[in-house]
Design a protein around this motif. Structure first.
Motif, short mmCIF file in Angstrom:
data_model
loop_
_atom_site.label_atom_id
_atom_site.label_comp_id
_atom_site.label_asym_id
_atom_site.label_seq_id
_atom_site.Cartn_x
_atom_site.Cartn_y
_atom_site.Cartn_z
N VAL A 1 9.27 67.86 27.29
CA VAL A 1 9.75 67.06 25.88
C VAL A 1 8.33 66.43 25.33
CG1 VAL A 1 10.76 64.80 25.55
CG2 VAL A 1 11.63 66.20 27.29
N ARG A 2 8.36 66.81 24.08
CA ARG A 2 7.14 66.28 23.24
C ARG A 2 7.08 65.01 22.68
NH1 ARG A 2 4.47 71.17 22.05
NH2 ARG A 2 5.74 72.75 21.52
N ARG A 3 8.49 64.52 22.46
CA ARG A 3 8.23 63.06 21.86
C ARG A 3 9.19 62.21 22.76
NH1 ARG A 3 11.03 64.07 16.22
NH2 ARG A 3 10.59 61.93 15.92
N THR A 4 8.09 61.29 23.05
CA THR A 4 8.59 59.89 23.79
C THR A 4 9.92 59.60 23.60
OG1 THR A 4 6.54 59.57 24.58
CG2 THR A 4 8.25 57.81 25.17
N GLU A 5 10.18 59.26 22.44
CA GLU A 5 11.66 58.76 21.93
C GLU A 5 12.78 59.54 22.11
OE1 GLU A 5 9.52 59.98 18.04
OE2 GLU A 5 9.08 59.33 19.92
N ASN A 6 12.58 61.05 22.48
CA ASN A 6 13.70 61.85 22.91
C ASN A 6 13.90 61.96 24.32
OD1 ASN A 6 14.37 62.79 20.27
ND2 ASN A 6 12.62 64.32 20.16
N ILE A 7 13.22 61.08 25.15
CA ILE A 7 13.52 61.18 26.69
C ILE A 7 14.64 60.39 26.73
CG2 ILE A 7 12.73 60.09 28.83
CD1 ILE A 7 10.03 60.81 28.17
N VAL A 8 15.67 60.67 27.49
CA VAL A 8 16.81 60.15 27.96
C VAL A 8 16.84 59.74 29.47
CG1 VAL A 8 18.25 62.22 28.03
CG2 VAL A 8 19.27 60.16 27.88
N SER A 9 17.03 58.74 29.83
CA SER A 9 16.71 58.24 31.22
C SER A 9 17.83 57.54 31.81
CB SER A 9 15.35 57.91 31.62
OG SER A 9 15.20 57.54 32.89
N LEU A 10 18.13 57.57 33.09
CA LEU A 10 18.87 56.44 33.80
C LEU A 10 18.21 56.09 35.14
CD1 LEU A 10 22.49 58.38 33.25
CD2 LEU A 10 21.87 56.19 32.54
N GLY A 11 17.04 56.37 35.17
CA GLY A 11 16.14 56.16 36.30
C GLY A 11 16.01 57.20 37.29
N GLU A 12 15.23 58.09 36.90
CA GLU A 12 15.15 59.17 37.73
C GLU A 12 13.93 58.94 39.04
OE1 GLU A 12 15.31 59.70 34.30
OE2 GLU A 12 17.45 59.51 34.79
N ILE A 13 14.11 58.65 40.10
CA ILE A 13 13.13 58.15 41.08
C ILE A 13 12.55 59.45 41.76
CG2 ILE A 13 14.21 55.93 41.63
CD1 ILE A 13 15.23 57.00 44.06
N GLU A 14 11.51 59.11 42.26
CA GLU A 14 11.16 60.15 43.40
C GLU A 14 11.79 59.95 44.68
OE1 GLU A 14 6.72 61.14 44.36
OE2 GLU A 14 7.47 59.80 46.02
N THR A 15 12.50 61.03 45.05
CA THR A 15 13.54 60.90 46.27
C THR A 15 12.82 60.85 47.50
OG1 THR A 15 13.82 63.47 46.39
CG2 THR A 15 15.61 62.01 44.96
N PRO A 16 13.30 60.11 48.62
CA PRO A 16 12.64 60.03 49.90
C PRO A 16 12.87 61.35 50.78
CG PRO A 16 14.58 58.88 49.98
CD PRO A 16 14.54 59.36 48.65
N LEU A 17 11.95 61.21 51.72
CA LEU A 17 11.92 62.31 52.86
C LEU A 17 12.42 61.64 54.21
CD1 LEU A 17 8.70 64.48 52.23
CD2 LEU A 17 10.85 65.22 51.84
N ILE A 18 13.62 61.89 54.64
CA ILE A 18 14.32 61.28 55.73
C ILE A 18 14.26 62.04 57.10
CG2 ILE A 18 16.23 60.03 56.48
CD1 ILE A 18 15.00 58.94 53.93
N PRO A 19 13.45 61.58 58.12
CA PRO A 19 13.55 62.47 59.37
C PRO A 19 15.11 62.28 59.97
CG PRO A 19 12.55 60.32 59.72
CD PRO A 19 12.72 60.42 58.29
N ILE A 20 15.57 63.40 60.72
CA ILE A 20 16.72 63.45 61.43
C ILE A 20 16.52 64.13 62.78
CG2 ILE A 20 18.32 63.50 59.22
CD1 ILE A 20 18.39 66.46 59.44
N PRO A 21 15.69 63.62 63.62
CA PRO A 21 15.26 64.07 64.77
C PRO A 21 16.47 64.53 65.66
CG PRO A 21 14.77 61.84 64.68
CD PRO A 21 15.32 62.26 63.51
N ARG A 22 17.40 63.63 65.52
CA ARG A 22 18.58 63.95 66.91
C ARG A 22 19.67 65.04 66.32
NH1 ARG A 22 18.08 58.22 66.17
NH2 ARG A 22 17.41 57.32 68.03
N SER A 23 19.65 64.98 65.01
CA SER A 23 20.68 66.32 64.53
C SER A 23 19.88 67.46 64.49
CB SER A 23 21.67 65.86 63.21
OG SER A 23 20.61 65.40 62.45
N ALA A 24 18.58 67.70 64.21
CA ALA A 24 17.73 68.80 63.87
C ALA A 24 17.32 69.16 65.36
CB ALA A 24 16.80 68.36 62.82
N GLY A 25 17.17 68.24 66.06
CA GLY A 25 16.28 68.81 67.28
C GLY A 25 14.90 68.79 67.28
N SER A 26 14.35 68.29 66.32
CA SER A 26 12.98 68.25 66.03
C SER A 26 12.42 66.99 64.90
CB SER A 26 12.34 69.51 65.17
OG SER A 26 11.13 69.41 64.82
N PRO A 27 11.51 66.21 65.27
CA PRO A 27 10.87 65.11 64.69
C PRO A 27 10.14 65.88 63.43
CG PRO A 27 9.40 65.61 66.35
CD PRO A 27 10.52 66.49 66.85
#
Length: 408
Positions: free
Chosen positions: A74-100
């Motif tokens: 996107v070249r022009r800031t005024e053309n950005i359309v946003s609803l709040g695109e966050i950086e998504t988290p990394l969540i450990p699932i040690p019990r269901s994956a069997g690995s930390p």
């Protein structure tokens, strides 16, 4: 309907390139597929980007998707359309994956509840910049919802076609967010044929997966984020739910751009393209050593988001998987549903069925020795599990009757 005026403004985008032939196309002009009928890739002046911004500069910015603006089209800031695109988290699932060491990148935290927001916010912003006023797209659900939200926000008319068995919540979400939505008695590629016919008649611009160049640029931010979240290194393996494969292709592109900038080294994760065994054209092509995947007939799976019988970017998916030393893996619906159930009950994280497919595939890869539990692995949960049907919970108590607390 379309404004074909060429817009010339300073940018790091230099040209677009056919992913099959390497033929170059002018930036700032509306394009669909290349003349070879294949996706176009956006190319940047990466030495200029490296001069303009550093990793330290990025670290000082808010951790949203637009922190990567020098690597976005996107070249022009005024053309950005946003609803709040966050950086998504990394969540450990040690019990269901069997690995930390297994982390879920939970894309369900994004606007409209899925990773489709990444691609569609970028594609809609560029459509706005290039003067598109009417868009049509086929969808299995989540992409249509993201398109409807962003297009409505900036005043672009949208028509969406979905298979008749698309989850009801997705269809209603698309309609509520301002698009005209139609159910079609077929699969997503049948819906795509309707979109393509209308586009050929000049009725709308075709927003099908990889048939415009910019959705991949939004999806590549998943790879950019992973690099930053891992301290400018990359995990050993990535398991990605693969239908059209835009995100897998985009991440592979992101890693190449980051290496050219000097921000990461040459090491790459093994990329695992995960499909449901009831719709696994990429798996079949991978195992046969082919570069293109034939259409999968009678596709059926509980993971609707990866029920894509034929992907226009099949060769790009297969190329990334092979170059990375990964594989295309198929998992059955029972394993998918079991993975969703286990992750919720053991780790408290509600996966969508497509995310469950990545956990099921990881478990099988662990069992066969394809991965080991010491490796750092990322699974992609592509949408919030709240959008999908859940098992009934019918237990009740009559407050007027004696309560047996020992049985509760």
């Amino acid at each position: 309907m379309l404004n074909n005026m060429t817009i010339k403004r300073p940018t790091f985008v230099t040209y677009l390139e056919c992913s099959l032939t390497g033929e170059r196309y002018a930036a700032d002009t509306l394009h669909g597929l290349s003349r070879a009928g294949r996706p176009l890739l956006v190319r940047y002046d990466l030495p200029a980007v490296a001069t303009a911004v550093s990793r330290d500069d990025l670290a000082a910015r808010p951790t949203d998707m637009w922190r990567w603006r020098e690597l976005l089209p996107v070249r022009r800031t005024e053309n950005i359309v946003s609803l709040g695109e966050i950086e998504t988290p990394l969540i450990p699932i040690p019990r269901s994956a069997g690995s930390p060491n297994v982390l879920v990148k939970d894309e369900g935290r994004l606007p409209t509840g899925s990773f489709k927001a990444r691609g569609l916010v970028m594609a809609v912003a560029m459509a706005r910049e290039l003067g598109v006023t009417r868009i049509a797209m086929p969808t299995n659900g989540n992409a249509g919802a993201a398109l409807a939200a962003y297009a409505t926000r900036c005043g672009i008319e949208t028509i969406v076609f979905c298979p008749e068995d698309t989850p009801e919540i997705n269809v209603r979400e698309i309609a509520l967010q301002g698009a005209r939505v139609y159910r079609v008695n077929g699969l997503i590629d049948d819906c795509g044929a309707i979109v393509g016919k209308g586009a050929a008649e000049g009725r709308w611009f075709d927003f099908s997966t990889l048939k415009e160049p910019y959705r991949i640029e939004g999806k590549k931010t998943m790879g950019l984020e992973l690099a930053a979240q891992f301290g400018w290194k990359l995990p050993d393996a990535i398991f990605y739910p693969t239908g059209g494969g835009t995100g897998l292709i985009g991440m592979w592109k992101a890693f190449d751009e980051l290496e050219q900038l000097g921000w990461i080294g040459s090491e790459r994760p093994r990329m695992y393209a995960v499909q449901a065994s009831g719709c696994a054209p990429i798996v079949r092509a991978f195992e046969a050593g082919q570069d293109h995947a034939e259409r999968w007939e009678d596709a059926a799976t509980v993971a609707a988001g990866i029920r894509v019988p034929k992907a226009v970017g099949d060769f790009l998916i297969l190329r990334a998987v092979r170059e990375s030393g990964g594989k295309a893996l198929g998992v059955g619906d029972p394993a998918i549903l079991q993975a969703v159930d286990d992750c919720a009950k053991k780790d408290g994280l509600l996966l969508c069925p497509e995310g469950g497919a990545t956990l099921a595939a990881y478990r099988e890869a662990l069992r066969t020795g394809e991965v080991d539990e010491e490796e750092q692995v990322v699974l992609f949960n592509c949408a919030t599990g709240l959008k999908y049907p859940m098992p009934a919970a019918d237990a009740a108590i009559d407050r007027f009757a004696p309560i047996d607390f020992d049985r509760l």
